[in-house]
Design a protein around this motif. Structure first.
Motif: not given
Length: 435
Positions: A68, A71, A75, A197, A413-414, A417-418, A421
Motif C-alpha cells: 500500500t 501504491v 500516485r 470502497s 490487489r484488492h 486498493e482498499h 483508498r
C-alpha cells in the motif's frame, strides 16, 4: 500486481527507483535504526507545509502495508487525480517503509513461501506455519504501553515530534474477518468512501472488533478510541493506551487512523442479527483458548530441553510469553461479557461474536505454528515425533477455523486498493480541520 506481498527489500528497491524517476518530488532518508541494526527508512513525496505520516509494517505478520505504501507513493509522485490530498504544494506524504524490519525478516517466509490451496490461493495453514508476531514488549507501536521504548518506537516518536502530522495512518491487516478503521477522533467524511470502497472490492466491513465492541461507532466499521483513562475497552493489556505511538499526533492537533484490511474475508463480520446463546459461545471460546494453549504448552514442555533459549530466540520468547498467562488473560477477559450476555441475550450480534471467535481460534493456532517452526529446525532425535503431534493439532485447528468462519481469500490487489483508498479518504477528511 501479483497475488503476493512485496518483501521489505522489494519495497526499499522500489522506493529507490521512485526517487530516481521523480528526484524533484521524492526523497529517501534514514530516520532510525532497528534493534538488529537494520535501517528505518522514510520516503517523502511533495513539499507541502502539511504532513501526512504513513506507517507500514508495524506488525511483521501483517504484510499488506508495504504494498500500500508503494501504491500511495507512486500516485503522489505522478500526481494522479490531483486533489487537496495529492497536491504536492499543500501536503507532504512521509512514508515509513517498514517500522519493524527485524520482525519482517522472520515473518516474510509466511507470505512468500506459502503453499497454495486447491485454487492457488494461500491458506491459513501455510500462513501460520511461517509468520511471526513478536511479544507485546517488542512491537514498536505497542511497546511503550507495556515497557520502555524500543529504538523503533523512539524513532517514530521523533518523527512525529519533527513533522507534527495532521494525520498518521498506521497500515495493518488482520488474518480473518472484515475491514475496519480505528481513530483517535472522528473523521466524519471518511465513513462514506470507506464503505463504498469495501463494497466495490467485495470486502466485508467488521461490525465489532475484539478490542472495540463498545467504542464510539460513528459509521459502519469506524471506531473512535476512548480517552486514555477510559475503562470502555475489552482488550486486556490496553489500559495504558495513551503511551502508544498512536496517541502522539493528537498532542499537535493531529489524528491517527489505524486502517485494517483482511487477508481472508469472513462475511460473518457484517451480520448484525442478534446472536442466540452468546453466553455459551463466549464460554466455548474461552475453552478453545485454554484447551488449545495447554495442548501446545504440553508439547513445549517436552521440547524445552533442546530448543533455543528464550533470550536467544524470538520465536521461543513468544511461546513462553503465551504460556505464561496470555491464554488465561484472554479467556478471563471475556467473563464479564459472558455474564452480561446471560442477562441480555440480545446484547451481542453475530458479527461481534464472530470477531471473538476469530481471536479464540487464532491464539493456539499461532502458538502451534511457531512451535512447528522451532521443531522443524531442531536436529534433536525427539523433534520429529513432537512435530507430528503438533502438526496434527495445527492442521485440525486450521481446517476447523476455515469452516467455522467461512473464510475466502481477498486478492492482494484488492487489499492494497482498499487500504490506499481509505488512507486518501482519511487525508481529505483530516485536511478540512487544518486548511
Amino acid at each position: 500486481m501479483t497475488n503476493r506481498y512485496p518483501t521489505v527489500t522489494d519495497v526499499t528497491e522500489s522506493a529507490r527507483r521512485l526517487v530516481s524517476r521523480y528526484p524533484g518530488s521524492c526523497r529517501l532518508r534514514r530516520f532510525g535504526t532497528s534493534r538488529a541494526g537494520r535501517p528505518l527508512l522514510l520516503l517523502s513525496v511533495g513539499h507541502g507545509p502539511h504532513h501526512v505520516l504513513v506507517v507500514a509494517g508495524p506488525h511483521p505478520d501483517e504484510p499488506v502495508g508495504g504494498a500500500t505504501a508503494l501504491v500511495l507513493a507512486e500516485r503522489m509522485a505522478r500526481g494522479d487525480h490531483l486533489s487537496a490530498a495529492t497536491d504536492p504544494a499543500l501536503v507532504t506524504w512521509d512514508i515509513v517503509l517498514c517500522l519493524d524490519p527485524d520482525g519482517a525478516a522472520l515473518s516474510e517466509a509466511g507470505t512468500q513461501g506459502a503453499t497454495p490451496g486447491p485454487e492457488g490461493d494461500p491458506t491459513l495453514g501455510s500462513y501460520y506455519r511461517s509468520t511471526y508476531r513478536p511479544i507485546a514488549a517488542e512491537q514498536p507501536e505497542w511497546a511503550p504501553i507495556v515497557s520502555s521504548r524500543l529504538p523503533e518506537s523512539q524513532a517514530l516518536f521523533g518523527l512525529i515530534d519533527e513533522l507534527r502530522p495532521f494525520l498518521q495512518c498506521s497500515l495493518h491487516s488482520t488474518d480473518v474477518g472484515g475491514s475496519w478503521v480505528q481513530l483517535t477522533r472522528d473523521l466524519p467524511e471518511l465513513a462514506a468512501p470507506f464503505r463504498t470502497s469495501a463494497a466495490e472490492l467485495g470486502i466485508p466491513l467488521q461490525h465489532g472488533t475484539y478490542d472495540a465492541l463498545f467504542w464510539e461507532n460513528p459509521g459502519p466499521a469506524i471506531y473512535v478510541l476512548p480517552p486514555p483513562d477510559s475503562t470502555a475497552r475489552l482488550a486486556a493489556g490496553s489500559e495504558n493506551i495513551g503511551a502508544s505511538t498512536w496517541c502522539a499526533p493528537p498532542r499537535y492537533g493531529g489524528v491517527t487512523a489505524i486502517v485494517e484490511v483482511p487477508m481472508w474475508a469472513s462475511d460473518l463480520a457484517e451480520d448484525l442479527s442478534p446472536y442466540p446463546e452468546a453466553e455459551r459461545a463466549l464460554r466455548d471460546f474461552a475453552d478453545l483458548v485454554l484447551t488449545g494453549g495447554r495442548q501446545v504448552t504440553a508439547v513445549l514442555d517436552k521440547a524445552r530441553g533442546f530448543l533455543p533459549a528464550p533470550q536467544d530466540d524470538p520465536l521461543r520468547r513468544v511461546l513462553e510469553w503465551m504460556a505464561d498467562g496470555l491464554y488465561d488473560m484472554v479467556a478471563t477477559s471475556w467473563e464479564p461479557l459472558a455474564r452480561q450476555s446471560a442477562a441480555d441475550p440480545r446484547l451481542l450480534t453475530t458479527a461481534q461474536v464472530a470477531a471473538l471467535n476469530i481471536v479464540a481460534r487464532r491464539q493456539p493456532i499461532r502458538a502451534a505454528g511457531l512451535l512447528l517452526r522451532l521443531l522443524r529446525a531442531s536436529d534433536d532425535r525427539a523433534a520429529p515425533a513432537l512435530y507430528r503431534e503438533v502438526d496434527g493439532l495445527f492442521s485440525a485447528w486450521c481446517a476447523d477455523a476455515e469452516e467455522a468462519l467461512r473464510v475466502r481469500w481477498v486478492p492482494v490487489r484488492h487489499q492494497v486498493e482498499h487500504q490506499a483508498r481509505t488512507v486518501l479518504a482519511g487525508v481529505e477528511s483530516a485536511l478540512k480541520s487544518v486548511r
